[in-house]
Design a protein around this motif. Structure first.
Motif, mmCIF file in Angstrom:
data_model
loop_
_atom_site.group_PDB
_atom_site.id
_atom_site.type_symbol
_atom_site.label_atom_id
_atom_site.label_comp_id
_atom_site.label_asym_id
_atom_site.label_seq_id
_atom_site.Cartn_x
_atom_site.Cartn_y
_atom_site.Cartn_z
ATOM 1 N N ASP A 237 -3.383 -6.707 -10.771
ATOM 2 C CA ASP A 237 -2.113 -6.153 -10.318
ATOM 3 C C ASP A 237 -2.244 -5.879 -8.949
ATOM 4 O OD1 ASP A 237 -1.327 -6.482 -13.261
ATOM 5 O OD2 ASP A 237 -1.263 -4.237 -13.437
ATOM 6 N N GLY A 238 -1.156 -6.199 -8.117
ATOM 7 C CA GLY A 238 -1.232 -5.768 -6.845
ATOM 8 C C GLY A 238 0.032 -6.256 -6.128
ATOM 9 N N TYR A 239 0.128 -5.997 -4.749
ATOM 10 C CA TYR A 239 1.189 -6.380 -4.105
ATOM 11 C C TYR A 239 0.822 -7.706 -2.789
ATOM 12 C CZ TYR A 239 2.713 -1.941 -5.528
ATOM 13 O OH TYR A 239 3.110 -0.693 -6.309
ATOM 14 N N PHE A 240 1.521 -8.676 -2.732
ATOM 15 C CA PHE A 240 1.514 -9.528 -1.792
ATOM 16 C C PHE A 240 2.344 -9.333 -0.644
ATOM 17 C CE2 PHE A 240 -0.333 -11.417 -5.662
ATOM 18 C CZ PHE A 240 -1.374 -12.001 -5.226
ATOM 19 N N ARG A 241 2.036 -9.575 0.389
ATOM 20 C CA ARG A 241 2.891 -9.653 1.797
ATOM 21 C C ARG A 241 2.501 -10.700 2.593
ATOM 22 N NH1 ARG A 241 1.035 -4.160 4.932
ATOM 23 N NH2 ARG A 241 -0.829 -4.920 5.960
ATOM 24 N N PHE A 242 3.311 -10.951 3.697
ATOM 25 C CA PHE A 242 3.176 -11.796 4.713
ATOM 26 C C PHE A 242 3.169 -11.063 6.115
ATOM 27 C CE2 PHE A 242 4.821 -15.662 2.097
ATOM 28 C CZ PHE A 242 3.714 -16.284 2.277
ATOM 29 N N VAL A 243 2.314 -11.063 6.885
ATOM 30 C CA VAL A 243 2.196 -10.534 8.292
ATOM 31 C C VAL A 243 2.272 -11.410 9.349
ATOM 32 C CG1 VAL A 243 0.689 -9.036 9.476
ATOM 33 C CG2 VAL A 243 0.847 -8.710 7.067
ATOM 34 N N PHE A 244 3.076 -11.314 10.255
ATOM 35 C CA PHE A 244 3.373 -12.181 11.509
ATOM 36 C C PHE A 244 2.667 -10.990 12.577
ATOM 37 C CE2 PHE A 244 5.991 -13.392 14.940
ATOM 38 C CZ PHE A 244 5.376 -14.487 15.557
ATOM 39 N N THR A 245 1.744 -11.678 13.389
ATOM 40 C CA THR A 245 1.067 -10.820 14.384
ATOM 41 C C THR A 245 2.082 -10.938 15.730
ATOM 42 O OG1 THR A 245 -0.426 -12.222 15.081
ATOM 43 C CG2 THR A 245 -0.832 -10.590 12.991
ATOM 44 N N GLY A 246 2.795 -11.716 15.942
ATOM 45 C CA GLY A 246 3.460 -11.957 17.097
ATOM 46 C C GLY A 246 2.942 -12.575 18.110
ATOM 47 N N THR A 247 3.652 -13.103 19.083
ATOM 48 C CA THR A 247 3.285 -14.061 20.322
ATOM 49 C C THR A 247 3.698 -13.343 21.359
ATOM 50 O OG1 THR A 247 5.696 -15.144 20.257
ATOM 51 C CG2 THR A 247 3.707 -15.882 18.654
ATOM 52 N N GLY A 248 3.432 -14.233 22.540
ATOM 53 C CA GLY A 248 4.127 -13.622 24.025
ATOM 54 C C GLY A 248 5.361 -13.385 24.270
ATOM 55 N N THR A 249 6.240 -14.079 23.305
ATOM 56 C CA THR A 249 7.774 -13.988 23.334
ATOM 57 C C THR A 249 8.022 -13.239 22.334
ATOM 58 O OG1 THR A 249 8.008 -15.952 22.454
ATOM 59 C CG2 THR A 249 7.761 -16.163 24.933
ATOM 60 N N THR A 250 7.393 -12.926 21.119
ATOM 61 C CA THR A 250 8.155 -12.661 19.905
ATOM 62 C C THR A 250 7.356 -11.254 19.081
ATOM 63 O OG1 THR A 250 8.878 -14.879 19.351
ATOM 64 C CG2 THR A 250 9.036 -13.304 17.581
ATOM 65 N N GLY A 251 7.922 -10.341 18.936
ATOM 66 C CA GLY A 251 7.163 -9.114 18.358
ATOM 67 C C GLY A 251 6.782 -9.388 16.856
ATOM 68 N N PRO A 252 5.624 -8.543 16.481
ATOM 69 C CA PRO A 252 5.276 -8.798 15.142
ATOM 70 C C PRO A 252 6.134 -8.335 13.987
ATOM 71 C CG PRO A 252 4.532 -6.591 16.091
ATOM 72 C CD PRO A 252 5.299 -7.179 17.287
ATOM 73 N N SER A 253 5.739 -8.615 12.952
ATOM 74 C CA SER A 253 6.501 -8.236 11.465
ATOM 75 C C SER A 253 5.694 -8.466 10.338
ATOM 76 C CB SER A 253 7.788 -9.383 11.319
ATOM 77 O OG SER A 253 8.638 -8.839 10.382
ATOM 78 N N THR A 254 6.100 -7.268 9.495
ATOM 79 C CA THR A 254 5.299 -7.007 8.121
ATOM 80 C C THR A 254 6.176 -7.210 7.180
ATOM 81 O OG1 THR A 254 3.275 -6.354 9.336
ATOM 82 C CG2 THR A 254 3.511 -6.198 6.969
ATOM 83 N N ALA A 255 6.203 -8.015 6.153
ATOM 84 C CA ALA A 255 6.956 -7.860 4.985
ATOM 85 C C ALA A 255 6.749 -6.579 4.115
ATOM 86 C CB ALA A 255 7.033 -9.175 4.147
ATOM 87 N N ALA A 256 7.552 -6.411 3.232
ATOM 88 C CA ALA A 256 7.313 -5.085 2.347
ATOM 89 C C ALA A 256 6.791 -5.761 1.034
ATOM 90 C CB ALA A 256 8.505 -4.533 1.883
ATOM 91 N N GLY A 257 5.622 -5.199 0.733
ATOM 92 C CA GLY A 257 4.696 -5.877 -0.285
ATOM 93 C C GLY A 257 5.450 -6.089 -1.732
#
Length: 263
Positions: A237-257
């Motif tokens: 049992d557990g939570y899956f999420r996608f994590v985007f760490t960003g680039t030089g022109t775009t900020g990071p984003s993390t999905a809710a699990g």
């Protein structure tokens, strides 16, 4: 860097506000021993400025100005482009004079600050404005000479990103395959919408139920329209999420699990 005579200090604010400053910002002249120098230039506390479609922020620039004759007034603003004559972005459009405090220990040195509002909907109308901006700093000394330096520091404006996640099936038997899908998008300042961000690395992470720590399982690349899809085995049992760490022109984003019940 350059110097030239200017109007009296009492007229400086009006002079700056009445023109778009890049028209007077040119390449550096020969250095002069008694010119004003600028240091410790910091924008937004050193943090990136991540803007969505309607984001409004107050941005602060701080700096130190030093002149052998003493600093009567100083100002700073952000610009974007190949040079100040051809700048395609200026913030703020009508730069005010900064608030400066003379050092009690050294009357030739002043610490200065200016704050101004940034509105993504108003100030960022094309995506090429994302990335590095430069700081121009200027000052007028007590003998009415002025100096401007085109590049005294930098700031980073980035487009806001969003990433979603969905893990299925739910529930699932232990050892079976779980398919994890999602989408990576970012603010498109030109269209006024969030659009897919393709060919970018995104981490798939898992947090076991009862734990507070996520572990990276793999890295996948966003596809057409920013679509994300990958598979993994059901272990607990557990939570899956996608994590985007960003680039030089775009900020990071993390999905809710997204929780998956493994039976």
């Amino acid at each position: 860097m350059r110097m030239r005579p200017t109007v009296a200090v009492t007229f400086l604010t009006a002079a700056l506000s009445a023109s778009v400053l890049p028209a007077t910002a040119h390449a550096a002249d020969t250095a002069v021993a008694d010119q004003t120098t600028f240091s410790n230039v910091v924008v937004n506390g050193g943090k990136d400025l991540v803007l969505g479609l309607t984001t409004r922020k107050t941005v602060t620039i701080t700096w130190t100005a030093r002149d052998p004759e003493g600093v009567a007034a100083s100002w700073a603003y952000l610009w974007h482009g190949p040079n100040t004559d051809d700048a395609d972005g200026i913030l703020p459009l009508y730069p005010p004079v900064g608030t400066c405090v003379v050092s009690a220990a050294d009357p030739t040195t002043s610490t200065c600050k200016v704050s101004f509002a940034v509105d993504a909907a108003r100030d960022f109308d094309h995506n090429a404005l994302a990335g590095a901006w430069k700081v121009l700093a200027g000052a007028q000394d007590t003998t009415d000479d002025w100096t401007e330096t085109d590049v005294t520091g930098t700031a980073s404006f980035k487009r806001s990103a969003k990433v979603t996640v969905n893990a299925s099936p739910e529930p699932v038997k232990k050892g079976r395959t779980i398919t994890v899908t999602g989408k990576l998008t970012r603010a498109n300042w030109e269209s006024g919408t969030y659009t897919g961000y393709q060919s970018r690395p995104v981490q798939l992470q898992f947090r076991k139920k009862g734990s507070s720590v996520y572990t990276t399982l793999k890295t996948v690349s966003s596809g057409v329209g920013g679509k994300l899809k990958t598979t993994t085995k059901a272990k607990s049992d557990g939570y899956f999420r996608f994590v985007f760490t960003g680039t030089g022109t775009t900020g990071p984003s993390t999905a809710a699990g997204d929780f998956v019940d493994v039976r």
